[in-house]
Design a protein around this motif. Structure first.
Motif, PDB file in Angstrom:
ATOM      1  N   THR A 190       0.830  -1.203   0.000  1.00 58.88           N
ATOM      2  CA  THR A 190       0.000   0.000   0.000  1.00 58.88           C
ATOM      3  C   THR A 190       0.864   1.252   0.000  1.00 58.88           C
ATOM      4  N   HIS A 191       2.168   1.075   0.246  1.00 58.24           N
ATOM      5  CA  HIS A 191       3.091   2.216   0.215  1.00 58.24           C
ATOM      6  C   HIS A 191       4.513   1.706  -0.024  1.00 58.24           C
ATOM      7  N   THR A 192       5.374   2.624  -0.432  1.00 58.84           N
ATOM      8  CA  THR A 192       6.765   2.214  -0.669  1.00 58.84           C
ATOM      9  C   THR A 192       7.573   2.211   0.627  1.00 58.84           C
ATOM     10  N   SER A 193       6.923   2.522   1.759  1.00 60.56           N
ATOM     11  CA  SER A 193       7.658   2.514   3.038  1.00 60.56           C
ATOM     12  C   SER A 193       8.258   1.140   3.321  1.00 60.56           C
ATOM     13  N   SER A 194       7.631   0.087   2.760  1.00 55.58           N
ATOM     14  CA  SER A 194       8.162  -1.274   2.973  1.00 55.58           C
ATOM     15  C   SER A 194       9.600  -1.402   2.450  1.00 55.58           C
ATOM     16  N   VAL A 195       9.956  -0.592   1.465  1.00 54.43           N
ATOM     17  CA  VAL A 195      11.319  -0.687   0.918  1.00 54.43           C
ATOM     18  C   VAL A 195      12.359  -0.194   1.944  1.00 54.43           C
ATOM     19  N   GLN A 196      11.922   0.684   2.854  1.00 52.76           N
ATOM     20  CA  GLN A 196      12.836   1.099   3.944  1.00 52.76           C
ATOM     21  C   GLN A 196      13.402  -0.143   4.628  1.00 52.76           C
ATOM     22  N   ILE A 197      12.497  -1.071   4.959  1.00 51.62           N
ATOM     23  CA  ILE A 197      12.900  -2.266   5.721  1.00 51.62           C
ATOM     24  C   ILE A 197      13.817  -3.156   4.872  1.00 51.62           C
ATOM     25  N   TYR A 206      -0.627   0.178  -4.282  1.00 54.50           N
ATOM     26  CA  TYR A 206      -2.021  -0.183  -4.612  1.00 54.50           C
ATOM     27  C   TYR A 206      -2.952   0.066  -3.429  1.00 54.50           C
ATOM     28  N   ARG A 207      -4.097   0.650  -3.706  1.00 59.63           N
ATOM     29  CA  ARG A 207      -5.147   0.785  -2.674  1.00 59.63           C
ATOM     30  C   ARG A 207      -6.521   0.723  -3.334  1.00 59.63           C
ATOM     31  N   CYS A 208      -7.499   0.136  -2.605  1.00 57.44           N
ATOM     32  CA  CYS A 208      -8.868   0.060  -3.158  1.00 57.44           C
ATOM     33  C   CYS A 208      -9.483   1.452  -3.137  1.00 57.44           C
ATOM     34  N   HIS A 239       1.766   5.804  -7.820  1.00 56.15           N
ATOM     35  CA  HIS A 239       3.221   5.723  -7.589  1.00 56.15           C
ATOM     36  C   HIS A 239       3.641   6.580  -6.403  1.00 56.15           C
ATOM     37  N   GLN A 240       4.597   6.051  -5.673  1.00 55.47           N
ATOM     38  CA  GLN A 240       5.152   6.825  -4.562  1.00 55.47           C
ATOM     39  C   GLN A 240       6.671   6.836  -4.651  1.00 55.47           C
ATOM     40  N   ILE A 241       7.247   7.784  -3.966  1.00 53.56           N
ATOM     41  CA  ILE A 241       8.698   7.740  -3.754  1.00 53.56           C
ATOM     42  C   ILE A 241       8.918   7.814  -2.254  1.00 53.56           C
ATOM     43  N   GLU A 242       9.702   6.881  -1.776  1.00 57.96           N
ATOM     44  CA  GLU A 242      10.037   6.830  -0.363  1.00 57.96           C
ATOM     45  C   GLU A 242      11.464   7.322  -0.198  1.00 57.96           C
ATOM     46  N   GLY A 243      11.704   8.070   0.847  1.00 56.62           N
ATOM     47  CA  GLY A 243      13.078   8.495   1.132  1.00 56.62           C
ATOM     48  C   GLY A 243      13.441   8.082   2.540  1.00 56.62           C
ATOM     49  N   PHE A 266       5.242   4.960  11.747  1.00 56.09           N
ATOM     50  CA  PHE A 266       6.665   4.645  11.578  1.00 56.09           C
ATOM     51  C   PHE A 266       7.581   5.843  11.765  1.00 56.09           C
ATOM     52  N   THR A 267       7.014   7.013  12.088  1.00 59.13           N
ATOM     53  CA  THR A 267       7.866   8.185  12.365  1.00 59.13           C
ATOM     54  C   THR A 267       7.397   8.869  13.637  1.00 59.13           C
ATOM     55  N   GLU A 268       8.337   9.438  14.377  1.00 65.53           N
ATOM     56  CA  GLU A 268       8.010  10.173  15.601  1.00 65.53           C
ATOM     57  C   GLU A 268       9.116  11.174  15.883  1.00 65.53           C
ATOM     58  N   LEU A 271       3.625  16.022   0.917  1.00 67.21           N
ATOM     59  CA  LEU A 271       4.258  14.771   1.377  1.00 67.21           C
ATOM     60  C   LEU A 271       4.158  14.587   2.880  1.00 67.21           C
ATOM     61  N   GLY A 272       4.394  13.326   3.292  1.00 63.62           N
ATOM     62  CA  GLY A 272       4.456  12.986   4.712  1.00 63.62           C
ATOM     63  C   GLY A 272       5.902  12.699   5.073  1.00 63.62           C
ATOM     64  N   CYS A 273       6.266  13.018   6.310  1.00 65.08           N
ATOM     65  CA  CYS A 273       7.666  12.801   6.702  1.00 65.08           C
ATOM     66  C   CYS A 273       7.786  12.705   8.217  1.00 65.08           C
ATOM     67  N   PHE A 297      15.656  10.165   9.235  1.00 65.53           N
ATOM     68  CA  PHE A 297      14.365  10.714   8.809  1.00 65.53           C
ATOM     69  C   PHE A 297      13.866   9.947   7.598  1.00 65.53           C
ATOM     70  N   ALA A 298      12.554  10.042   7.402  1.00 65.35           N
ATOM     71  CA  ALA A 298      11.954   9.364   6.249  1.00 65.35           C
ATOM     72  C   ALA A 298      10.888  10.280   5.671  1.00 65.35           C
ATOM     73  N   PHE A 299      10.575  10.062   4.407  1.00 64.25           N
ATOM     74  CA  PHE A 299       9.461  10.801   3.815  1.00 64.25           C
ATOM     75  C   PHE A 299       8.836   9.951   2.710  1.00 64.25           C
ATOM     76  N   GLY A 300       7.597  10.267   2.406  1.00 61.95           N
ATOM     77  CA  GLY A 300       6.923   9.551   1.322  1.00 61.95           C
ATOM     78  C   GLY A 300       6.068  10.519   0.547  1.00 61.95           C
ATOM     79  N   LEU A 301       6.154  10.446  -0.787  1.00 54.22           N
ATOM     80  CA  LEU A 301       5.338  11.369  -1.582  1.00 54.22           C
ATOM     81  C   LEU A 301       4.657  10.633  -2.735  1.00 54.22           C
TER      82      LEU A 301
HETATM   83  N1  DAH Z   1       3.716   5.697   3.765  1.00 52.32           N
HETATM   84  C1  DAH Z   1       2.958   6.936   3.903  1.00 52.32           C
HETATM   85  C2  DAH Z   1       1.698   6.824   3.051  1.00 52.32           C
HETATM   86  O1  DAH Z   1       1.649   6.048   2.150  1.00 52.32           O
HETATM   87  C3  DAH Z   1       3.765   8.099   3.433  1.00 52.32           C
HETATM   88  C4  DAH Z   1       4.847   8.426   4.397  1.00 52.32           C
HETATM   89  C5  DAH Z   1       4.624   9.310   5.428  1.00 52.32           C
HETATM   90  C6  DAH Z   1       6.098   7.862   4.238  1.00 52.32           C
HETATM   91  C7  DAH Z   1       5.590   9.610   6.334  1.00 52.32           C
HETATM   92  C8  DAH Z   1       7.107   8.163   5.143  1.00 52.32           C
HETATM   93  C9  DAH Z   1       6.828   9.068   6.191  1.00 52.32           C
HETATM   94  O2  DAH Z   1       8.324   7.652   5.052  1.00 52.32           O
HETATM   95  O3  DAH Z   1       7.824   9.370   7.047  1.00 52.32           O
HETATM   96  O4  DAH Z   1       0.779   7.557   3.291  1.00 52.32           O
END
Ligand code: DAH
Length: 327
Positions: free
Chosen positions: A165-172, A191-193, A204-208, A248-250, A267-269, A290-294
């Motif tokens: 559902t997000h590219t955050s899984s690639v972090q792991i 993918y999301r319903c 598409h997302q990009i994870e950082g 996953f962030t605090e 974006l979220g971060c 730090f992490a972010f997703g857009l």
């Molecule tokens: N995974 C989040 C989403 O799909 C986006 C996201 C938010 C990624 C915060 C991150 C983050 O790495 O720190 O909505």
């Protein structure tokens, strides 16, 4: 009856030697192999032969027939090749027009964002689109009954496998397969319903992700502010960070940009949650990150002023051709 093998071959050879037109060759062929040709009359006479000898004669006739046919065939090939007109090359003929394709706007945006982060020393990572609950949720501090799971509208294959559902899984995956420090950029399909003018079930997302021994929230703000300036090619573009929540962030934040006089969330971060670091055996007392997703479609819609995101996936040639000269 006696067939003289060599006689027939000799006769045919003489005929062939004096022949230099394909049309004449056809006549020679019918003289030997045609309905009223030598060989046919010999085959017809087989029936008058003593049955004991018929078999041997038949076989001999067939072998003569094969020899004569291949002599004629060879002559035909040689006549044709000597008659061939040498190929003429006209250098003045205009070249054929090649209609070049174009890169898809989503690919263009991915490339553009990748190039910016490559300059900051990030590496591009890839991960599976079919994921386990562990990588998509648990390892990212989203426990089984966590309400955040409902927000994700997940497509499940079974109780274990799902479409990420997000590219955050690639972090792991990235942290499991290499050693700290990490600077990871992971573009990909998710993918999301969900489906309406601003949501597609596949997008598409990009994870950082940046993890090292002294990473702070200032590093996050510096990188993301600079990224936005570079992406929109504007030094004066206004940005702001609002407090938010991601498991996953605090702390977590959302980043807004001032676009056409309005604040727009892009974006979220946040700072990587200590539990996420522990899940990949990193000591949160030593490492921070730090992490972010857009959402790439969101950036593409802003960059190309597109209102309905579904057009990205309709393969409308008139739409796609507009991106022809953009690299
Ligand atoms: N995974 C989040 C989403 O799909 C986006 C996201 C938010 C990624 C915060 C991150 C983050 O790495 O720190 O909505």
């Amino acid at each position: 009856m006696d067939i003289n093998h060599t006689d027939l071959e000799k006769l045919l050879k003489e005929d062939l030697d004096s022949c230099n037109k394909e049309h004449d060759l056809l006549q020679i062929k019918s003289k030997y192999l045609g309905k009223k040709g030598y060989l046919t009359s010999l085959f017809t006479s087989l029936k008058n032969i003593d049955p004991d000898k018929r078999k041997t004669f038949g076989a001999e006739l067939n072998s003569i027939k094969n020899t004569l046919s291949s002599m004629i065939e060879i002559k035909l090939i040689s006549l044709r090749s000597s008659n061939e007109v040498p190929e003429k090359i006209d250098l003045d003929v205009p070249a054929r027009h090649h209609n070049n394709g174009s890169h898809h706007p989503i690919s263009l945006i991915i490339k553009k964002i990748e190039n910016i982060f490559l300059e900051y020393g990030f590496d591009i990572h890839d991960g599976p689109e079919i994921e386990t609950e562990h990588y998509n949720f648990e390892s990212l501090n989203i426990a089984k009954n966590h309400p955040a799971r409902d927000m994700h509208d997940t497509f499940y294959f079974d109780s274990q496998l799902l479409l990420r559902t997000h590219t955050s899984s690639v972090q792991i995956h990235a942290m499991e397969t290499s050693n700290a420090p990490f600077r990871v950029l992971a573009p990909g399909r998710v993918y999301r319903c969900d489906s309406d003018p601003t949501h597609s079930p596949m997008f598409h997302q990009i994870e950082g992700l940046c993890v090292d021994t002294d990473i702070t929230f200032s590093n996050l703000k510096w990188i993301l502010n600079n990224f936005i300036k570079e992406f929109f090619n504007s030094k004066s573009i206004k940005t702001r960070f609002r407090p938010s929540y991601f498991p996953f962030t605090e702390p977590s934040a959302e980043m807004d940009i001032m676009f056409n006089g309005k604040w727009l969330e892009v974006l979220g971060c946040g700072m990587v949650h200590p539990n996420v670091l522990k899940n990949v055996n990193l000591n949160p007392k030593k490492y921070s990150g730090f992490a972010f997703g857009l959402g790439i479609e969101r950036f593409a819609m802003l960059a190309y002023q597109i209102k309905d995101l579904r057009i990205f996936f309709e393969n409308d040639i008139n739409f796609l051709e507009q991106f022809k000269n953009i690299r």
